[in-house]
Motif scaffolding. Structure first.
Motif, PDB file in Angstrom:
ATOM      1  N   GLU A  71     -34.363  -8.516  15.420  1.00 44.76           N
ATOM      2  CA  GLU A  71     -34.051  -9.731  14.667  1.00 44.76           C
ATOM      3  C   GLU A  71     -34.655  -9.683  13.266  1.00 44.76           C
ATOM      4  O   GLU A  71     -35.799  -9.271  13.088  1.00 44.76           O
ATOM      5  N   PRO A  72     -33.894 -10.130  12.280  1.00 40.04           N
ATOM      6  CA  PRO A  72     -34.465 -10.265  10.939  1.00 40.04           C
ATOM      7  C   PRO A  72     -35.253 -11.560  10.840  1.00 40.04           C
ATOM      8  O   PRO A  72     -35.044 -12.490  11.613  1.00 40.04           O
ATOM      9  N   THR A  73     -36.153 -11.604   9.892  1.00 42.58           N
ATOM     10  CA  THR A  73     -36.803 -12.865   9.548  1.00 42.58           C
ATOM     11  C   THR A  73     -37.103 -12.851   8.059  1.00 42.58           C
ATOM     12  O   THR A  73     -36.693 -11.940   7.345  1.00 42.58           O
ATOM     13  N   ILE A  74     -37.796 -13.852   7.576  1.00 39.84           N
ATOM     14  CA  ILE A  74     -37.871 -14.103   6.138  1.00 39.84           C
ATOM     15  C   ILE A  74     -38.596 -12.991   5.387  1.00 39.84           C
ATOM     16  O   ILE A  74     -39.550 -12.399   5.867  1.00 39.84           O
ATOM     17  N   LEU A  75     -38.118 -12.741   4.176  1.00 40.85           N
ATOM     18  CA  LEU A  75     -38.752 -11.765   3.294  1.00 40.85           C
ATOM     19  C   LEU A  75     -40.114 -12.249   2.836  1.00 40.85           C
ATOM     20  O   LEU A  75     -41.069 -11.475   2.753  1.00 40.85           O
ATOM     21  N   GLY A  76     -40.228 -13.539   2.547  1.00 36.88           N
ATOM     22  CA  GLY A  76     -41.485 -14.082   2.049  1.00 36.88           C
ATOM     23  C   GLY A  76     -41.603 -13.915   0.540  1.00 36.88           C
ATOM     24  O   GLY A  76     -40.936 -13.064  -0.057  1.00 36.88           O
ATOM     25  N   PRO A  77     -42.463 -14.699  -0.087  1.00 37.42           N
ATOM     26  CA  PRO A  77     -42.576 -14.678  -1.548  1.00 37.42           C
ATOM     27  C   PRO A  77     -43.505 -13.598  -2.089  1.00 37.42           C
ATOM     28  O   PRO A  77     -43.696 -13.509  -3.293  1.00 37.42           O
ATOM     29  N   TYR A  78     -44.063 -12.751  -1.223  1.00 33.63           N
ATOM     30  CA  TYR A  78     -45.105 -11.823  -1.665  1.00 33.63           C
ATOM     31  C   TYR A  78     -44.666 -10.360  -1.676  1.00 33.63           C
ATOM     32  O   TYR A  78     -45.498  -9.459  -1.763  1.00 33.63           O
ATOM     33  N   LEU A 204     -33.081  -3.845   6.739  1.00 31.58           N
ATOM     34  CA  LEU A 204     -33.458  -4.913   7.664  1.00 31.58           C
ATOM     35  C   LEU A 204     -34.839  -5.413   7.258  1.00 31.58           C
ATOM     36  O   LEU A 204     -35.773  -4.622   7.110  1.00 31.58           O
ATOM     37  N   VAL A 205     -34.975  -6.714   7.074  1.00 35.87           N
ATOM     38  CA  VAL A 205     -36.262  -7.337   6.753  1.00 35.87           C
ATOM     39  C   VAL A 205     -36.774  -8.048   7.987  1.00 35.87           C
ATOM     40  O   VAL A 205     -36.056  -8.855   8.594  1.00 35.87           O
ATOM     41  N   THR A 206     -38.004  -7.758   8.391  1.00 34.09           N
ATOM     42  CA  THR A 206     -38.545  -8.420   9.561  1.00 34.09           C
ATOM     43  C   THR A 206     -40.061  -8.560   9.441  1.00 34.09           C
ATOM     44  O   THR A 206     -40.663  -8.111   8.466  1.00 34.09           O
ATOM     45  N   GLN A 207     -40.673  -9.189  10.436  1.00 28.53           N
ATOM     46  CA  GLN A 207     -42.122  -9.396  10.464  1.00 28.53           C
ATOM     47  C   GLN A 207     -42.622  -9.181  11.887  1.00 28.53           C
ATOM     48  O   GLN A 207     -41.870  -9.367  12.848  1.00 28.53           O
ATOM     49  N   ILE A 208     -43.902  -8.824  12.002  1.00 26.09           N
ATOM     50  CA  ILE A 208     -44.527  -8.587  13.299  1.00 26.09           C
ATOM     51  C   ILE A 208     -45.646  -9.600  13.495  1.00 26.09           C
ATOM     52  O   ILE A 208     -46.491  -9.781  12.615  1.00 26.09           O
ATOM     53  N   TYR A 209     -45.668 -10.239  14.661  1.00 24.79           N
ATOM     54  CA  TYR A 209     -46.674 -11.253  14.987  1.00 24.79           C
ATOM     55  C   TYR A 209     -47.491 -10.793  16.191  1.00 24.79           C
ATOM     56  O   TYR A 209     -47.129  -9.826  16.866  1.00 24.79           O
ATOM     57  N   PHE A 210     -48.573 -11.509  16.474  1.00 25.70           N
ATOM     58  CA  PHE A 210     -49.507 -11.068  17.507  1.00 25.70           C
ATOM     59  C   PHE A 210     -49.743 -12.170  18.551  1.00 25.70           C
ATOM     60  O   PHE A 210     -49.913 -13.342  18.197  1.00 25.70           O
ATOM     61  N   GLU A 211     -49.775 -11.747  19.795  1.00 24.16           N
ATOM     62  CA  GLU A 211     -50.014 -12.685  20.892  1.00 24.16           C
ATOM     63  C   GLU A 211     -51.321 -13.462  20.665  1.00 24.16           C
ATOM     64  O   GLU A 211     -52.308 -12.911  20.190  1.00 24.16           O
ATOM     65  N   GLY A 212     -51.289 -14.734  21.036  1.00 21.82           N
ATOM     66  CA  GLY A 212     -52.493 -15.545  20.987  1.00 21.82           C
ATOM     67  C   GLY A 212     -52.775 -16.229  19.671  1.00 21.82           C
ATOM     68  O   GLY A 212     -53.722 -17.020  19.581  1.00 21.82           O
ATOM     69  N   ASP A 213     -51.979 -15.958  18.633  1.00 20.14           N
ATOM     70  CA  ASP A 213     -52.225 -16.604  17.350  1.00 20.14           C
ATOM     71  C   ASP A 213     -52.001 -18.116  17.464  1.00 20.14           C
ATOM     72  O   ASP A 213     -51.022 -18.568  18.058  1.00 20.14           O
ATOM     73  N   GLN A 214     -52.899 -18.887  16.869  1.00 18.24           N
ATOM     74  CA  GLN A 214     -52.834 -20.340  17.018  1.00 18.24           C
ATOM     75  C   GLN A 214     -51.619 -20.974  16.349  1.00 18.24           C
ATOM     76  O   GLN A 214     -51.268 -22.124  16.664  1.00 18.24           O
TER      77      GLN A 214
END
Length: 271
Positions: A71-78, A204-214
């Motif tokens: 899945e793609p997600t946002i590029l972000g401003p940075y 493809l633009v995507t991001q990776i997240y981590f389990e347990g993040d608040q």
């Protein structure tokens, strides 16, 4: 030159706007307040920020809900172009004694049929352990935690970096005012940014997240996708000759070699 798509989209927006006016009983004062706020948004240079945080994720979800692959997600401003090339496996450029826990992030890149995609260009960038990005915060060297590398013959890669921190989107302008109106915090969960460019295909633009993040459940930008969440595994530093413990994380990626939306609802996302 006449653009029929622009005409059609504008006419569709007018229809939806009229429906909103009627449904929420918007009067002319409300309308003028909207115009004034939008004027402030433009003068503050926050239109890209606002669209990125509050609209892009919804656009991507609608565009790509019927496709296979990552899945793609946002590029972000940075995002910054033309960052340094690094080896694979390699180390993301960083300061001496970079703050934060060491992270080895790895992955495999294949097409949606399971074929490894060798020599795929991967642009990676992230916030540091304090949630700040190079080029957008004082005291951080240019290209810190930014780099470009290529997958090996098996479509694999590994990068040594640090575990990123949470960060807040800017709140001192009209975007911050909007957050107050909708009563929402300004924080994003920690994440890694990846931009894939296969040899014979679209990016493809995507991001990776981590389990347990608040902030996984209430990301201000609503950019989290369940298929993009991975686990941080902790290891003893002595395994790699490090003074402190380190972490590993892994995710496999499937690229559509033509990364285009499919609006036929008979096609189902396989994630």
């Amino acid at each position: 030159m006449k653009n029929q798509k622009v005409i059609d989209v504008y006419n569709g927006l007018v229809v939806k706007f009229k429906e909103l006016i009627s449904e929420y009983e918007i009067d002319h004062n409300d309308y003028q307040d909207l115009v004034n706020w939008m004027d402030q948004l433009g003068k503050a240079g926050e239109i890209p920020l606002f669209m990125d945080v509050f609209f892009e994720t919804h656009a991507l979800q609608e565009m790509y809900k019927n496709v296979k692959g990552t899945e793609p997600t946002i590029l972000g401003p940075y995002y910054i172009e033309n960052t340094p090339d690094i080896q694979n496996p390699g180390v993301l450029p960083q300061r001496e004694n970079e703050p934060g826990d060491v992270l080895y992030f790895s992955g495999t890149v294949k097409d949606i049929d399971g074929n490894p995609l060798a020599n795929t260009k991967i642009d990676m960038w992230q916030a540091d352990a304090n949630g700040e990005y190079s080029y957008f915060a004082e005291g951080i060297p240019a290209n810190n935690l930014r780099g470009v590398f290529y997958t090996d013959a098996n479509g694999e890669f590994e990068v040594k970096t640090v575990v990123p921190g949470n960060y807040s989107v800017p709140t001192d302008g009209p975007s911050g005012q909007f957050l107050k109106w909708v009563d929402h915090h300004a924080y994003r969960p920690a994440h890694l940014h990846l931009l894939f460019q296969p040899e014979n295909g679209d990016k493809l633009v995507t991001q990776i997240y981590f389990e347990g993040d608040q902030y996984l459940e209430d990301d201000v930008a609503q950019g989290v996708r369940g298929s993009l969440i991975t686990k941080l595994d902790k290891h003893e530093g002595t395994e790699k000759g490090l003074k402190n413990d380190y972490y590993t994380a892994h995710l496999d990626f499937e690229l559509r070699l033509q990364d285009k939306p499919i609006f036929n609802k008979s096609v189902v996302n396989q994630n």
